[in-house]
Scaffold this motif. Structure first.
Motif, PDB file in Angstrom:
ATOM      1  N   THR A  22      29.577  35.129  45.870  1.00 40.33           N
ATOM      2  CA  THR A  22      28.699  33.975  45.679  1.00 40.33           C
ATOM      3  C   THR A  22      28.356  33.345  47.021  1.00 40.33           C
ATOM      4  OG1 THR A  22      30.543  32.425  45.435  1.00 40.33           O
ATOM      5  CG2 THR A  22      29.685  33.418  43.412  1.00 40.33           C
ATOM      6  N   PHE A  23      27.328  32.532  46.985  1.00 40.65           N
ATOM      7  CA  PHE A  23      26.964  31.650  48.091  1.00 40.65           C
ATOM      8  C   PHE A  23      26.914  30.256  47.485  1.00 40.65           C
ATOM      9  CE2 PHE A  23      23.379  29.202  49.886  1.00 40.65           C
ATOM     10  CZ  PHE A  23      23.891  28.992  51.155  1.00 40.65           C
ATOM     11  N   TRP A  24      27.757  29.348  47.966  1.00 39.36           N
ATOM     12  CA  TRP A  24      27.890  28.008  47.395  1.00 39.36           C
ATOM     13  C   TRP A  24      27.055  27.035  48.215  1.00 39.36           C
ATOM     14  CZ3 TRP A  24      33.221  26.137  45.349  1.00 39.36           C
ATOM     15  CH2 TRP A  24      33.126  24.851  44.805  1.00 39.36           C
ATOM     16  N   SER A  25      26.145  26.330  47.554  1.00 36.87           N
ATOM     17  CA  SER A  25      25.310  25.320  48.194  1.00 36.87           C
ATOM     18  C   SER A  25      25.485  23.987  47.469  1.00 36.87           C
ATOM     19  CB  SER A  25      23.834  25.733  48.136  1.00 36.87           C
ATOM     20  OG  SER A  25      23.003  24.687  48.573  1.00 36.87           O
ATOM     21  N   SER A  26      25.540  22.918  48.230  1.00 36.73           N
ATOM     22  CA  SER A  26      25.672  21.574  47.637  1.00 36.73           C
ATOM     23  C   SER A  26      24.320  20.895  47.454  1.00 36.73           C
ATOM     24  CB  SER A  26      26.578  20.708  48.519  1.00 36.73           C
ATOM     25  OG  SER A  26      26.016  20.588  49.805  1.00 36.73           O
ATOM     26  N   MET A  27      23.223  21.610  47.674  1.00 36.25           N
ATOM     27  CA  MET A  27      21.900  20.985  47.644  1.00 36.25           C
ATOM     28  C   MET A  27      21.521  20.414  46.279  1.00 36.25           C
ATOM     29  SD  MET A  27      19.253  24.185  47.597  1.00 36.25           S
ATOM     30  CE  MET A  27      17.828  23.246  47.137  1.00 36.25           C
ATOM     31  N   GLY A  28      22.216  20.792  45.238  1.00 43.64           N
ATOM     32  CA  GLY A  28      21.891  20.307  43.899  1.00 43.64           C
ATOM     33  C   GLY A  28      22.197  18.846  43.671  1.00 43.64           C
ATOM     34  N   SER A  29      22.945  18.234  44.568  1.00 48.92           N
ATOM     35  CA  SER A  29      23.322  16.840  44.358  1.00 48.92           C
ATOM     36  C   SER A  29      22.230  15.847  44.781  1.00 48.92           C
ATOM     37  CB  SER A  29      24.630  16.527  45.092  1.00 48.92           C
ATOM     38  OG  SER A  29      24.480  16.772  46.472  1.00 48.92           O
ATOM     39  N   SER A  30      21.187  16.302  45.473  1.00 49.17           N
ATOM     40  CA  SER A  30      20.113  15.374  45.855  1.00 49.17           C
ATOM     41  C   SER A  30      19.339  14.941  44.602  1.00 49.17           C
ATOM     42  CB  SER A  30      19.160  16.033  46.858  1.00 49.17           C
ATOM     43  OG  SER A  30      18.307  16.952  46.202  1.00 49.17           O
ATOM     44  N   GLU A  31      18.796  13.747  44.634  1.00 48.09           N
ATOM     45  CA  GLU A  31      18.038  13.232  43.478  1.00 48.09           C
ATOM     46  C   GLU A  31      16.894  14.159  43.106  1.00 48.09           C
ATOM     47  OE1 GLU A  31      18.357  10.991  40.929  1.00 48.09           O
ATOM     48  OE2 GLU A  31      20.247  10.738  41.954  1.00 48.09           O
ATOM     49  N   ARG A  32      16.176  14.634  44.120  1.00 51.91           N
ATOM     50  CA  ARG A  32      15.037  15.530  43.873  1.00 51.91           C
ATOM     51  C   ARG A  32      15.481  16.774  43.108  1.00 51.91           C
ATOM     52  NH1 ARG A  32      13.527  20.149  46.208  1.00 51.91           N
ATOM     53  NH2 ARG A  32      11.338  20.761  46.090  1.00 51.91           N
ATOM     54  N   ASN A  33      16.554  17.388  43.576  1.00 57.61           N
ATOM     55  CA  ASN A  33      17.005  18.627  42.952  1.00 57.61           C
ATOM     56  C   ASN A  33      17.669  18.377  41.602  1.00 57.61           C
ATOM     57  OD1 ASN A  33      15.923  20.210  44.969  1.00 57.61           O
ATOM     58  ND2 ASN A  33      17.759  20.085  46.216  1.00 57.61           N
ATOM     59  N   ARG A  34      18.315  17.242  41.443  1.00 52.06           N
ATOM     60  CA  ARG A  34      18.854  16.878  40.119  1.00 52.06           C
ATOM     61  C   ARG A  34      17.706  16.788  39.120  1.00 52.06           C
ATOM     62  NH1 ARG A  34      23.850  14.521  39.352  1.00 52.06           N
ATOM     63  NH2 ARG A  34      22.950  13.270  37.685  1.00 52.06           N
ATOM     64  N   ASP A  35      16.600  16.188  39.556  1.00 49.24           N
ATOM     65  CA  ASP A  35      15.426  16.075  38.675  1.00 49.24           C
ATOM     66  C   ASP A  35      14.858  17.456  38.329  1.00 49.24           C
ATOM     67  OD1 ASP A  35      15.621  13.307  38.654  1.00 49.24           O
ATOM     68  OD2 ASP A  35      14.044  13.013  40.155  1.00 49.24           O
ATOM     69  N   ILE A  36      14.748  18.321  39.323  1.00 52.90           N
ATOM     70  CA  ILE A  36      14.230  19.669  39.093  1.00 52.90           C
ATOM     71  C   ILE A  36      15.109  20.415  38.093  1.00 52.90           C
ATOM     72  CG2 ILE A  36      13.888  21.941  40.183  1.00 52.90           C
ATOM     73  CD1 ILE A  36      12.975  20.374  42.715  1.00 52.90           C
ATOM     74  N   LEU A  37      16.421  20.247  38.235  1.00 58.82           N
ATOM     75  CA  LEU A  37      17.364  20.930  37.347  1.00 58.82           C
ATOM     76  C   LEU A  37      17.504  20.249  35.986  1.00 58.82           C
ATOM     77  CD1 LEU A  37      20.133  21.642  40.005  1.00 58.82           C
ATOM     78  CD2 LEU A  37      18.702  23.373  38.880  1.00 58.82           C
TER      79      LEU A  37
END
Length: 162
Positions: A110-125
């Protein structure tokens, strides 16, 4: 391979082969994740399989290193702050079990990224307010095996109390 060797050889990778991941295998590895310790059996984890459209919207600078599969792993908030912290820790254990199962069974990294915690990316997800994004993961077969980085000897991290 012994379990200690399994732990010692599992790696995050930044270079994936295009070979697809079988959904049956993925679910087997995720099922192994569910056997992780979790306080009060809250089973706080949720997994999102990120499709191509969502992946493009996330616009990761490396496109998750061309991993054939991307997952977002979420942790549900608890009834109070302490339980929320416990849930995040349990979700990290879920992730470790998943990673070890994938490596042991198929040599998948795997490649682990923490980028999902930003508001923008939370909205996208589409992450609900009562969940934290613990990580986004590129998942796939590595192009090459990465050697481990040097770690601080554990003797320097252990303190014995009277």
């Amino acid at each position: 391979m012994s379990f200690i060797d399994l732990i010692k050889t599992r790696r995050n990778t930044k270079s994936f082969k295009p070979d697809p991941i079988s959904m049956d295998q993925l679910y087997e590895w995720l099922e192994a994740g569910t056997l992780a310790p979790n306080h009060r059996m809250t089973e706080p984890w949720e997994v999102l399989i990120v499709g191509d459209e969502t992946r493009q919207k996330l616009n990761h600078k490396t496109n998750f290193h061309q991993a054939p599969l991307v997952l977002a792993v979420l942790s549900k908030d608890g009834r109070h702050d302490f339980e929320t912290k416990e849930n995040a820790l349990a979700t990290a254990c879920f992730i470790q079990n998943f990673q070890l199962a994938a490596w042991a069974e198929e040599g998948v990294c795997t490649f682990w990224s923490s980028m999902g915690s930003s508001e923008r990316n939370r909205d996208i997800l589409g992450v609900p307010d009562n969940y934290d994004v613990i990580g986004l993961f590129g998942v796939g077969y590595p192009v090459e095996h990465v050697e481990p980085k040097t770690r601080i000897p554990i003797q320097q991290k252990v303190k014995q109390l009277p």
